[in-house]
Design an enzyme around this catalytic site. Structure first.
Site, PDB file in Angstrom:
ATOM      1  N   ASN A   1       8.408 -25.729  45.403  1.00  2.00           N
ATOM      2  CA  ASN A   1       8.443 -26.214  46.783  1.00  2.00           C
ATOM      3  C   ASN A   1       7.006 -26.525  47.179  1.00  2.00           C
ATOM      4  O   ASN A   1       6.231 -25.612  47.440  1.00  2.00           O
ATOM      5  CB  ASN A   1       9.057 -25.120  47.676  1.00  2.00           C
ATOM      6  CG  ASN A   1       8.942 -25.450  49.154  1.00  2.00           C
ATOM      7  OD1 ASN A   1       8.620 -26.569  49.526  1.00  2.00           O
ATOM      8  ND2 ASN A   1       9.214 -24.452  49.990  1.00  2.00           N
TER       9      ASN A   1
ATOM     10  N   LYS B   1       5.939 -27.857  49.777  1.00  3.11           N
ATOM     11  CA  LYS B   1       5.709 -27.758  51.226  1.00  3.11           C
ATOM     12  C   LYS B   1       4.931 -28.993  51.713  1.00  3.11           C
ATOM     13  O   LYS B   1       5.105 -30.070  51.152  1.00  3.11           O
ATOM     14  CB  LYS B   1       5.003 -26.437  51.582  1.00  3.11           C
ATOM     15  CG  LYS B   1       5.765 -25.240  50.981  1.00  3.11           C
ATOM     16  CD  LYS B   1       5.344 -23.905  51.513  1.00  3.11           C
ATOM     17  CE  LYS B   1       6.181 -22.823  50.838  1.00  3.11           C
ATOM     18  NZ  LYS B   1       5.944 -21.497  51.368  1.00  3.11           N
TER      19      LYS B   1
ATOM     20  N   HIS C   1      15.167 -23.174  54.522  1.00  3.27           N
ATOM     21  CA  HIS C   1      13.957 -22.440  54.159  1.00  3.27           C
ATOM     22  C   HIS C   1      13.457 -21.674  55.390  1.00  3.27           C
ATOM     23  O   HIS C   1      13.585 -22.144  56.512  1.00  3.27           O
ATOM     24  CB  HIS C   1      12.886 -23.400  53.651  1.00  3.27           C
ATOM     25  CG  HIS C   1      11.691 -22.690  53.090  1.00  3.27           C
ATOM     26  ND1 HIS C   1      10.710 -22.159  53.895  1.00  3.27           N
ATOM     27  CD2 HIS C   1      11.363 -22.380  51.823  1.00  3.27           C
ATOM     28  CE1 HIS C   1       9.811 -21.562  53.118  1.00  3.27           C
ATOM     29  NE2 HIS C   1      10.183 -21.680  51.859  1.00  3.27           N
TER      30      HIS C   1
ATOM     31  N   GLU D   1      10.676 -21.300  56.669  1.00  5.61           N
ATOM     32  CA  GLU D   1       9.740 -22.030  57.540  1.00  5.61           C
ATOM     33  C   GLU D   1      10.491 -22.997  58.451  1.00  5.61           C
ATOM     34  O   GLU D   1      10.063 -23.270  59.575  1.00  5.61           O
ATOM     35  CB  GLU D   1       8.679 -22.736  56.674  1.00  5.61           C
ATOM     36  CG  GLU D   1       7.696 -21.703  56.121  1.00  5.61           C
ATOM     37  CD  GLU D   1       7.091 -22.045  54.780  1.00  5.61           C
ATOM     38  OE1 GLU D   1       7.065 -23.225  54.390  1.00  5.61           O
ATOM     39  OE2 GLU D   1       6.632 -21.102  54.096  1.00  5.61           O
TER      40      GLU D   1
ATOM     41  N   GLU E   1      14.648 -15.377  49.473  1.00  2.07           N
ATOM     42  CA  GLU E   1      13.210 -15.318  49.703  1.00  2.07           C
ATOM     43  C   GLU E   1      12.915 -14.385  50.876  1.00  2.07           C
ATOM     44  O   GLU E   1      13.069 -14.765  52.037  1.00  2.07           O
ATOM     45  CB  GLU E   1      12.671 -16.715  50.054  1.00  2.07           C
ATOM     46  CG  GLU E   1      12.887 -17.743  48.964  1.00  2.07           C
ATOM     47  CD  GLU E   1      11.960 -18.934  49.133  1.00  2.07           C
ATOM     48  OE1 GLU E   1      11.165 -19.175  48.219  1.00  2.07           O
ATOM     49  OE2 GLU E   1      12.000 -19.601  50.175  1.00  2.07           O
TER      50      GLU E   1
ATOM     51  N   GLY F   1       4.111 -16.492  50.515  1.00  2.00           N
ATOM     52  CA  GLY F   1       2.710 -16.839  50.745  1.00  2.00           C
ATOM     53  C   GLY F   1       1.804 -15.662  51.017  1.00  2.00           C
ATOM     54  O   GLY F   1       0.667 -15.840  51.461  1.00  2.00           O
TER      55      GLY F   1
ATOM     56  N   SER G   1       5.958 -15.408  46.606  1.00  2.00           N
ATOM     57  CA  SER G   1       4.780 -14.985  45.831  1.00  2.00           C
ATOM     58  C   SER G   1       5.036 -14.840  44.330  1.00  2.00           C
ATOM     59  O   SER G   1       4.454 -13.964  43.682  1.00  2.00           O
ATOM     60  CB  SER G   1       4.203 -13.689  46.404  1.00  2.00           C
ATOM     61  OG  SER G   1       3.713 -13.915  47.721  1.00  2.00           O
TER      62      SER G   1
END
Ligand code: PGA
Length: 248
Positions: free
Chosen positions: A9, A11, A97, A99, A167, A173, A211
């Site tokens: 991904n 991003k 996702h 985000e 996730e 991250g 991560s």
């Protein structure tokens, strides 16, 4: 057990030149490693789906979007439809996702509608779920995953049209990951929860994300019920992303 899927991904990163170079490098390594024991997918930003898909035509490296609209077309300024992604050469799309859920307040119902849109246009929906740190600290991880699965997977899901990505939000991250035992517990729970939601729970791929890097990939990917990885930061460099795949 399914073939593992190693998905990147990207991003909101990469220029056209960088994205095409990275994708081409990965495709070349995949070809050299053929027959590879895993499937590989890259999800560039919408602006780069076309040049990346063009560069990867005829290779084994698949391309996906990072999000799609629940609508097929029309007055939705700034959105990208599943049909548009398909038209550019995508075979997959991430939906839900964390985000998107956080930045755009996407609900489970919207995520489910996006997955349905993906299917309408022949894309595999990678449905993302995962608990926040507060939910984890409150001991609600399994309950949150159950709720998100129930709300985000539309009727009609199959092991062919759907991939689940677990996730934990606090692991994205941050360099922090759950222990292998924690991942095993959650993935076993997800597998169980897929009964009645997908046609073939055992054959449905459940990815771990958060991560993942070359140094922890072997341990995480060896956990029972982990059918691959969804990789953010470490998917932006060919050596790192390839290192994760090689660990499989
Ligand atoms: P990360 O991101 O690998 O940088 O933690 C994972 C993701 O958001 O899919």
């Amino acid at each position: 057990m399914s073939r593992k899927l190693i998905a990147g991904n990207w991003k909101m990163n990469m220029t056209r030149a960088e994205g095409v170079a990275l994708a081409s490098e990965l495709a070349a390594r995949l070809k050299a490693a053929s027959p590879a024991g895993f499937d590989m997918l890259v999800c560039p930003p919408a602006t780069l789906v076309a040049p990346v898909a063009d560069a990867l035509a005829g290779t084994a490296l698949a391309v996906g979007g990072q999000d799609c609209s629940a609508h097929d077309k029309g007055a939705h300024t700034g959105d990208t439809s599943a049909a548009m992604l398909k038209d550019l050469g995508a075979g997959f799309v991430l939906v839900g996702h964390s985000e998107r859920r956080t930045d755009h307040k996407e609900t489970d119902a919207e995520v489910a509608a996006k997955a349905e849109a993906a299917w309408r246009h022949g894309l595999v929906a990678v449905i993302c779920i995962g608990e926040t740190e507060a939910e984890r600290d409150a001991g609600k991880t399994l309950a949150v995953c159950s709720t998100q699965l129930a709300g985000s997977i539309p009727a009609g899901a199959t092991s062919a049209n759907t991939v689940i990505a677990y996730e934990p939000v606090w692991a994205i991250g941050t360099g922090r990951t759950p222990t292998a035992a924690d991942v095993a517990e959650v993935h076993a729970h997800i597998r169980k929860e897929l009964a009645g939601k997908v046609d073939n729970p055992a054959a449905t791929r459940v990815l771990y994300g958060g991560s993942v890097k070359p140094s922890n990939a072997a341990e995480l990917m060896a956990v029972a019920n982990v059918d691959g990885a969804l990789v953010g930061g470490a998917s932006l460099k060919a050596d790192d992303f390839w290192g994760i795949a090689a660990a499989v």
